[in-house]
Design an enzyme around this catalytic site. Structure first.
Site, PDB file in Angstrom:
ATOM      1  N   ASP A   1      70.713  26.219  56.418  1.00 37.76           N
ATOM      2  CA  ASP A   1      69.968  26.395  55.181  1.00 37.76           C
ATOM      3  C   ASP A   1      70.158  27.830  54.698  1.00 37.76           C
ATOM      4  O   ASP A   1      70.014  28.776  55.487  1.00 37.76           O
ATOM      5  CB  ASP A   1      68.475  26.105  55.423  1.00 37.76           C
ATOM      6  CG  ASP A   1      67.649  26.233  54.156  1.00 37.76           C
ATOM      7  OD1 ASP A   1      67.589  25.248  53.397  1.00 37.76           O
ATOM      8  OD2 ASP A   1      67.066  27.313  53.929  1.00 37.76           O
ATOM      9  N   LEU A   2      70.520  27.998  53.431  1.00 36.02           N
ATOM     10  CA  LEU A   2      70.686  29.344  52.885  1.00 36.02           C
ATOM     11  C   LEU A   2      69.347  30.068  52.876  1.00 36.02           C
ATOM     12  O   LEU A   2      68.334  29.518  52.434  1.00 36.02           O
ATOM     13  CB  LEU A   2      71.252  29.296  51.463  1.00 36.02           C
ATOM     14  CG  LEU A   2      72.767  29.453  51.357  1.00 36.02           C
ATOM     15  CD1 LEU A   2      73.450  28.154  51.769  1.00 36.02           C
ATOM     16  CD2 LEU A   2      73.182  29.836  49.951  1.00 36.02           C
TER      17      LEU A   2
ATOM     18  N   ASP B   1      70.209  23.466  49.010  1.00 29.87           N
ATOM     19  CA  ASP B   1      70.919  24.534  49.713  1.00 29.87           C
ATOM     20  C   ASP B   1      71.011  24.245  51.209  1.00 29.87           C
ATOM     21  O   ASP B   1      71.154  25.164  52.014  1.00 29.87           O
ATOM     22  CB  ASP B   1      70.214  25.875  49.483  1.00 29.87           C
ATOM     23  CG  ASP B   1      68.767  25.871  49.963  1.00 29.87           C
ATOM     24  OD1 ASP B   1      68.166  24.776  50.043  1.00 29.87           O
ATOM     25  OD2 ASP B   1      68.230  26.951  50.262  1.00 29.87           O
TER      26      ASP B   1
END
Length: 204
Positions: free
Chosen positions: A83-84, A126
């Site tokens: 996950d960003l 994301d």
């Protein structure tokens, strides 16, 4: 096949033979085009437009296929959930086009950092999911750390700086898929809570 003949009848036969060949060739061309379009539609249905990776639907299909194969072969598989970090800030501060570039950069590093027979997907927003098969604990942790490091090093080269947090889970084939995904998600949450830009391994 029409018989060979001469004279007027022969010319008529040759005419119809030519028509039959043309129809057959057109039919083959049409079938080839339909097949090509069908494959293209199937690809669109299973791949993410922005990154070119599998989308959630495509990865779900792969997960079920791999789980069934691992059951037959008594193998384990690994999931890496990425996950960003602070992705909303990237969009808010730099614009959505920069956010898209960050997603594309992550996808590029995932393709470069996994084995040819492993798979990566944009799971949604994301979030990304990597499927490793076959997999063991060492392969899982090495791959997770390598991907995290590659993404951190690649960020900022053509856009904003960013990192990813990572959760991993090693699963036996008889473990229900939803519990494997939940375990990887919980490990990702632990990585976020611990300060981001790191990975955590799900407990057995």
């Amino acid at each position: 096949e029409l018989p060979a003949s001469s004279g007027e009848i022969g010319r008529v036969i040759n005419h119809f033979r030519g028509m039959a060949n043309a129809i057959r060739d057109n039919t083959r061309n049409l079938e080839a085009k339909v097949h090509e379009r069908t494959l293209a539609l199937e690809r669109l249905a299973r791949h993410d437009d922005l990154t070119g990776l599998f989308n959630r639907r495509g990865m779900n299909e792969l997960l079920h296929e791999v789980q069934a194969r691992c059951q037959r072969e008594n193998q384990s598989y690994g999931l890496i959930w990425l996950d960003l970090d602070n992705f909303k800030d990237i969009n808010d501060n730099h614009g959505h086009s920069m956010g898209d570039q960050a997603l594309q950069a992550v996808a590029e590093q995932l393709r470069a950092g996994i084995r040819p027979y492993d798979h990566a997907a944009r799971w949604g927003g994301d979030e990304f999911l990597v499927l490793l098969t076959p997999c063991d604990p060492s392969t899982l942790t090495r791959t997770a750390e390598r991907l995290r490091e590659m993404i951190a090093q690649a960020s900022g080269q053509q856009g904003p700086m960013f990192t990813v947090s990572v959760g991993t889970c090693l699963a036996s084939a008889d473990r229900p898929l939803h519990t494997v995904l939940q375990a990887a998600d919980e490990a990702l949450y632990q990585a976020k809570q611990a300060g981001r830009n790191q990975y955590r391994v799900a407990a057995d």
